[in-house]
Enzyme design. Sequence first.
Site: not given
Length: 777
Positions: A354-356, A358-361, A677, A720
């Site tokens: 996901g984009p930077p 968003v809380g992955k870490t 796209s 999108k």
Amino acid sequence: MTETNFIHIPLLPLRGLIVFPGMVIHLDVGREKSIQSLEKAMMNDQQIFLAAQKESAIDEPDVKDIHHLGTIAKVNQMLKLPNGTMRVLVEGIQRAQIKKFINKKKQFFVEIERLEDEHDDLQEEEALMRTLLAQFENYSRISKKVTKETLASVIDIEDPSRFSDVIASHVTLKMSDKQSVLETVNVNDRLNKLLDILSNEKEVLELERKIGQRVKKSMEDTQKEYYLREQMKAIQKELGDKDGRTGEIAELKQQLVEKDLPERIQEVALKELSRYERVPQSSAESSVIRNYLDWIIALPWKEETEDNLNVQHAEKVLNEDHYGLEKVKERVLEYLAVQQLTKSLKGPILCLAGPPGVGKTSLARSIARSINRNFVRISLGGVRDEAEIRGHRRTYVGAMPGRIMQGMKKAKTTNPVFLLDEIDKMSNDFRGDPSAAMLEVLDPEQNNTFSDHYLEETYDLSNVMFIATANNLATVPRPLLDRMEIINIAGYTEHEKMHIAKEHLLPKQMKENGLKKGNLQVRDEALLKLIRLYTREAGVRGLERQLASVCRKAAKIIVSQEKQRVVVTEKQLETILGKPKFRYGLMEEENQVGAATGLAYTSAGGDILSIEVSLAKGKGKLTLTGKLGDVMKESAQAAFSYIRSRADELKIDPNFNENYDIHIHVPEGATPKDGPSAGITMATALVSALTGRPVRKEVGMTGEITLRGRVLPIGGLKEKSLSAHRAGITTIIIPADNEKDLEDIPDTVREQLTFIPVDHLDKVLQYALLEGKNEGK
């Protein structure tokens, strides 16, 4: 002053120095009392009494701090130095003993008794003198601190008392020994005492010489820097000291036994320890083996934490730390449930994409907390060398294990949650491909025998729960993707951002900026305005920065204006943060001819893409600008060819390609753009420009086009859709094959958008274009 045994005389205390009768020496005097004593002496026949302090560190000695037996001396010369100290030349005359301290305020003034030398047997004195002279000659040869001139002058002395005093002044002795010699009035006893001292000193010097020879033999010309170490070894050997290398090896062996290593590792480690014992400490290989043994001891081999498999507890922890992200939480809870039933499950390999922001870490850290495992993180951004993953072979200088083993050392257990951050940022060069080395790490069927080049032994990673993060899966090699379970985190809706800001970000920033709960209140309408007009992102990192700015401004107001509470309303937000950085709703304000709104998917989440087409009289030249990639250029060519083939049905001049120059532009030309796209968006903008029919302002679209006009499916529909919702678009045209992906879109967003599935460009034009030229303008 008359010659009598009792005299009054100034006293000069000496630090770290003893003056014998007959000895001539320079002294530097700096203490005030001592200078006063010297001045008094110059007025008193130049005589002064020299006595040593018991402790040289004492600056202001008292009566109890001074030896009472010393030497009467004559001050032959006195010179004042620029720094305020006095340099004096004194000559020892006779032993004397303090009987009484007369004055000790401004300077020491004492009453002393002269001491005469005592003699016993003169023949014995002569024999002792000869023996002592022989010892002194031997001492001068070994020590090399006594010059030949000094030795010659000592040989010429016939007086036994003076003879003993001169020798005592030239031999390197402890202060206590020198004071003892000074205090011995009987000449026979003094000579005997010096004989004992010199005999002992000679043995010590002989031992030093023996040690020096042993060290010299073991040294080569290139090893002179090891001289002190070798000397210490020789001293330890002479003293029988076992706390050196032997003690170190015993300690290492005890650590290896207590570590409870696997049998094969124990065998290898003890073998290396045996080599370490045989290799010289000065050898470079010694430090290599020692580092290897330290790594073996530091790595966890059997230590593990007990998992907390309570699904309800894990769900509670995940919900406390993160709002939304239901799919990720569901996958973690599934893992725990299966492990609870089977009692054995190989660690899953999850990839949070996901984009930077968003809380992955932070989500990976929460997963570790929820199941009671240690957490360790390594960043793979910019890693180019395969040895970073697999480690260096021990043949290289400065070799060390790879990042996986380094992470396991930090984790201290065999079953941590191991975060591989930014796995999409790895690259390869002439030093190898680190992503290929990661294949073994991330394969559940292989990682129970992971091989690190430095360890040269297999290590079991099967109990580790690996979690990878990535911004863009397109840059991750396919074999690596095949070994991971991909969980997409698209971003947050406005509703989710509001909740996250109120429950997590704002309290955190208030605490970090020294604000208490009642000091700051941000109204909901102000928070919504901040989200819409001051941030535009998939995650919440920018939102947190803006909230930090609000907290800092509030802290300044509280301190400078002495307020206890700051309330931020919608109107005050612009005063605090300045003019809005974005315009909420980026869709066109009017229905435009030759301008269509497309939807794009980037590594930072979803975004909208405006595509403009202009016509000018010309010869059919097609110009593409906006820093487009090859895929987008091909999409434009395909749209152009399709329109030419359908010119009659679309009511377009069949010769438009010969009469007009066509310019297709995607704004923000500095930003590279590429992707499969934008086909239907380019085709719609072209048809609008050629027919003069405006494009509906509230419509966004995404999909690829074929030469026959078919609309092909795309990826990233959720991202999108979120970007379209942020931009104020209400209708989205999507490929019919993507209709199944609508369930991934949050309900709050899906309810406010109208999705139109299409399978052909004709349907796109039917929904996107208004009837009639310039209608709606």
